[in-house]
Design a protein around this motif. Sequence first.
Motif, mmCIF file in Angstrom:
data_model
loop_
_atom_site.group_PDB
_atom_site.id
_atom_site.type_symbol
_atom_site.label_atom_id
_atom_site.label_comp_id
_atom_site.label_asym_id
_atom_site.label_seq_id
_atom_site.Cartn_x
_atom_site.Cartn_y
_atom_site.Cartn_z
ATOM 1 N N LEU A 111 8.185 8.297 -2.012
ATOM 2 C CA LEU A 111 9.304 7.392 -1.952
ATOM 3 C C LEU A 111 10.000 7.229 -0.726
ATOM 4 C CD1 LEU A 111 11.209 5.667 -3.880
ATOM 5 C CD2 LEU A 111 12.452 7.843 -4.420
ATOM 6 N N GLN A 112 10.289 8.658 -0.003
ATOM 7 C CA GLN A 112 11.058 8.566 1.255
ATOM 8 C C GLN A 112 10.361 7.593 2.153
ATOM 9 O OE1 GLN A 112 12.914 12.493 2.316
ATOM 10 N NE2 GLN A 112 11.663 12.944 0.521
ATOM 11 N N GLU A 113 8.892 7.846 2.274
ATOM 12 C CA GLU A 113 8.151 6.997 3.209
ATOM 13 C C GLU A 113 7.993 5.638 2.858
ATOM 14 O OE1 GLU A 113 3.449 6.446 3.824
ATOM 15 O OE2 GLU A 113 4.194 8.343 4.676
ATOM 16 N N SER A 114 7.955 5.301 1.719
ATOM 17 C CA SER A 114 8.067 3.921 1.128
ATOM 18 C C SER A 114 9.365 3.038 1.681
ATOM 19 C CB SER A 114 7.673 3.789 -0.318
ATOM 20 O OG SER A 114 6.347 4.360 -0.596
ATOM 21 N N LEU A 115 10.487 3.765 1.381
ATOM 22 C CA LEU A 115 11.497 3.126 1.654
ATOM 23 C C LEU A 115 11.862 2.988 3.066
ATOM 24 C CD1 LEU A 115 14.040 5.307 -0.845
ATOM 25 C CD2 LEU A 115 13.326 2.790 -0.943
ATOM 26 N N LEU A 116 11.268 3.798 3.833
ATOM 27 C CA LEU A 116 11.494 3.315 5.363
ATOM 28 C C LEU A 116 10.592 2.250 5.799
ATOM 29 C CD1 LEU A 116 11.141 6.997 6.835
ATOM 30 C CD2 LEU A 116 12.987 5.470 6.907
ATOM 31 N N VAL A 117 9.415 2.237 4.968
ATOM 32 C CA VAL A 117 8.523 1.074 5.258
ATOM 33 C C VAL A 117 9.103 -0.312 4.491
ATOM 34 C CG1 VAL A 117 6.335 -0.023 4.711
ATOM 35 C CG2 VAL A 117 6.378 2.378 5.192
ATOM 36 N N LEU A 118 9.751 -0.424 3.825
ATOM 37 C CA LEU A 118 10.490 -1.415 3.014
ATOM 38 C C LEU A 118 11.640 -1.958 3.800
ATOM 39 C CD1 LEU A 118 10.413 -0.405 -0.908
ATOM 40 C CD2 LEU A 118 8.863 -2.179 0.473
ATOM 41 N N MET A 119 12.114 -1.036 4.210
ATOM 42 C CA MET A 119 13.382 -1.545 5.159
ATOM 43 C C MET A 119 13.178 -1.921 6.343
ATOM 44 S SD MET A 119 16.527 1.468 4.374
ATOM 45 C CE MET A 119 15.464 2.884 4.803
ATOM 46 N N ALA A 173 0.781 -1.246 0.121
ATOM 47 C CA ALA A 173 0.076 0.068 -0.009
ATOM 48 C C ALA A 173 0.677 1.101 -0.006
ATOM 49 C CB ALA A 173 -0.862 -0.090 1.073
ATOM 50 N N SER A 174 2.100 1.178 0.589
ATOM 51 C CA SER A 174 2.907 2.278 0.650
ATOM 52 C C SER A 174 3.256 2.588 -0.942
ATOM 53 C CB SER A 174 4.226 2.242 1.491
ATOM 54 O OG SER A 174 3.684 2.105 2.846
ATOM 55 N N VAL A 175 3.828 1.563 -1.422
ATOM 56 C CA VAL A 175 4.477 1.874 -2.812
ATOM 57 C C VAL A 175 3.473 2.184 -4.038
ATOM 58 C CG1 VAL A 175 6.618 0.508 -2.261
ATOM 59 C CG2 VAL A 175 4.682 -0.513 -3.424
ATOM 60 N N ASN A 176 2.136 1.548 -3.699
ATOM 61 C CA ASN A 176 1.156 1.738 -4.785
ATOM 62 C C ASN A 176 -0.098 1.957 -4.130
ATOM 63 O OD1 ASN A 176 -0.114 1.804 -7.239
ATOM 64 N ND2 ASN A 176 -0.117 -0.460 -7.540
ATOM 65 N N PRO A 177 -0.341 2.912 -3.655
ATOM 66 C CA PRO A 177 -1.479 3.441 -2.929
ATOM 67 C C PRO A 177 -2.788 3.170 -3.571
ATOM 68 C CG PRO A 177 0.054 5.250 -2.559
ATOM 69 C CD PRO A 177 0.479 4.309 -3.622
ATOM 70 N N PRO A 178 -3.728 2.644 -2.909
ATOM 71 C CA PRO A 178 -5.126 2.332 -3.550
ATOM 72 C C PRO A 178 -5.746 3.923 -3.956
ATOM 73 C CG PRO A 178 -5.126 1.254 -1.480
ATOM 74 C CD PRO A 178 -3.879 1.861 -1.699
ATOM 75 N N GLY A 179 -6.313 3.809 -5.161
ATOM 76 C CA GLY A 179 -6.790 5.057 -5.769
ATOM 77 C C GLY A 179 -5.717 6.191 -6.132
ATOM 78 N N ALA A 180 -4.414 5.701 -6.227
ATOM 79 C CA ALA A 180 -3.495 6.653 -6.822
ATOM 80 C C ALA A 180 -3.663 7.271 -8.246
ATOM 81 C CB ALA A 180 -2.067 5.783 -6.573
ATOM 82 N N GLN A 181 -4.303 6.450 -8.962
ATOM 83 C CA GLN A 181 -4.385 6.944 -10.447
ATOM 84 C C GLN A 181 -5.562 8.113 -10.363
ATOM 85 O OE1 GLN A 181 -6.531 4.369 -13.162
ATOM 86 N NE2 GLN A 181 -5.103 5.010 -14.694
ATOM 87 N N GLU A 182 -6.532 7.733 -9.673
ATOM 88 C CA GLU A 182 -7.640 8.599 -9.662
ATOM 89 C C GLU A 182 -7.312 9.928 -9.001
ATOM 90 O OE1 GLU A 182 -7.726 5.462 -8.762
ATOM 91 O OE2 GLU A 182 -9.166 4.454 -10.195
ATOM 92 N N GLN A 183 -6.638 9.878 -7.853
ATOM 93 C CA GLN A 183 -6.209 11.010 -7.005
ATOM 94 C C GLN A 183 -5.146 11.841 -7.971
ATOM 95 O OE1 GLN A 183 -4.014 10.156 -3.371
ATOM 96 N NE2 GLN A 183 -3.766 12.270 -3.001
ATOM 97 N N MET A 184 -4.107 11.262 -8.514
ATOM 98 C CA MET A 184 -3.380 12.039 -9.625
ATOM 99 C C MET A 184 -4.090 12.824 -10.567
ATOM 100 S SD MET A 184 -0.107 10.582 -11.951
ATOM 101 C CE MET A 184 1.035 10.232 -10.675
ATOM 102 N N ALA A 185 -5.245 12.083 -11.379
ATOM 103 C CA ALA A 185 -5.903 12.500 -12.322
ATOM 104 C C ALA A 185 -6.533 13.849 -11.899
ATOM 105 C CB ALA A 185 -6.881 11.540 -12.956
ATOM 106 N N ARG A 186 -7.208 13.643 -10.555
ATOM 107 C CA ARG A 186 -7.973 14.877 -10.050
ATOM 108 C C ARG A 186 -7.060 16.145 -9.771
ATOM 109 N NH1 ARG A 186 -10.177 10.913 -6.744
ATOM 110 N NH2 ARG A 186 -9.054 11.521 -4.920
ATOM 111 N N GLU A 187 -5.786 15.713 -9.068
ATOM 112 C CA GLU A 187 -5.179 16.922 -8.755
ATOM 113 C C GLU A 187 -4.219 17.762 -10.085
ATOM 114 O OE1 GLU A 187 -3.558 14.815 -4.714
ATOM 115 O OE2 GLU A 187 -2.251 14.717 -6.261
ATOM 116 N N LEU A 188 -4.137 16.608 -11.232
ATOM 117 C CA LEU A 188 -3.505 17.418 -12.317
ATOM 118 C C LEU A 188 -4.408 18.025 -13.086
ATOM 119 C CD1 LEU A 188 -1.128 14.324 -13.511
ATOM 120 C CD2 LEU A 188 -0.327 16.489 -12.276
#
Length: 205
Positions: free
Chosen positions: A104-112, A68-83
């Motif tokens: 990226l910074q948050e995801s890498l902390l989670v992945l580590m 969920a950190s690297v590919n959040p649910p709804g990421a595509q829809e959120q990017m479309a709205r914001e752009l």
Amino acid sequence: METRRTRATPLAPEERRAAIVAATRPLLIEHGSAVTTRLIAEAAGIAEGTIFRVFADKRELFHAVAEASVNPPGAQEQMARELAALPDLPSKLRHVIDRLAARLQESLLVLMAVRSALLNEPHQPASGPPTFLLEANKALVDNLTDLLFTPHAEELRLPPRKAALVLRSLTVGTWMPGLNRGQQPLSTDDVIDILLSGILRKDDH
């Protein structure tokens, strides 16, 4: 006076799963993989046993948080709205780069923090990153291509997908921990300048 724990509000399994993942992410960043299910339950406002009604074990929960950190649910829809609310390519680039850097910074902390869980992923290829990381990377490049660069294709020298790959590479290379130790990393302005102007001096003639 003893405080009695109230029962968790009934939720559908997928909603409960998402709520537990959301409560676990900041705990993993703070405590690493040593975080306990008791802490997770307290943060989510549930009993410890509720965790194991939607996750087989802690490893499966950590894996879900990483995904969920690297590919959040709804990421595509959120990017479309914001752009859609931004007027031009430079302003869209700034927004996307800042959002990618933070994620990226948050995801890498989670992945580590969950590295050991990811190494034991049952469907992981024999070599290379976990499958969900490959899928997240494809989703990111697809979104950058379709939502950011394709609407501005006539302004670009490169095809939209190549532009998306360049942006992905610059952002990952800039904010990957350890790659820029002791050096000044590229700023958002630097990345935008390189994307839009390149690295060669322009001929004044």
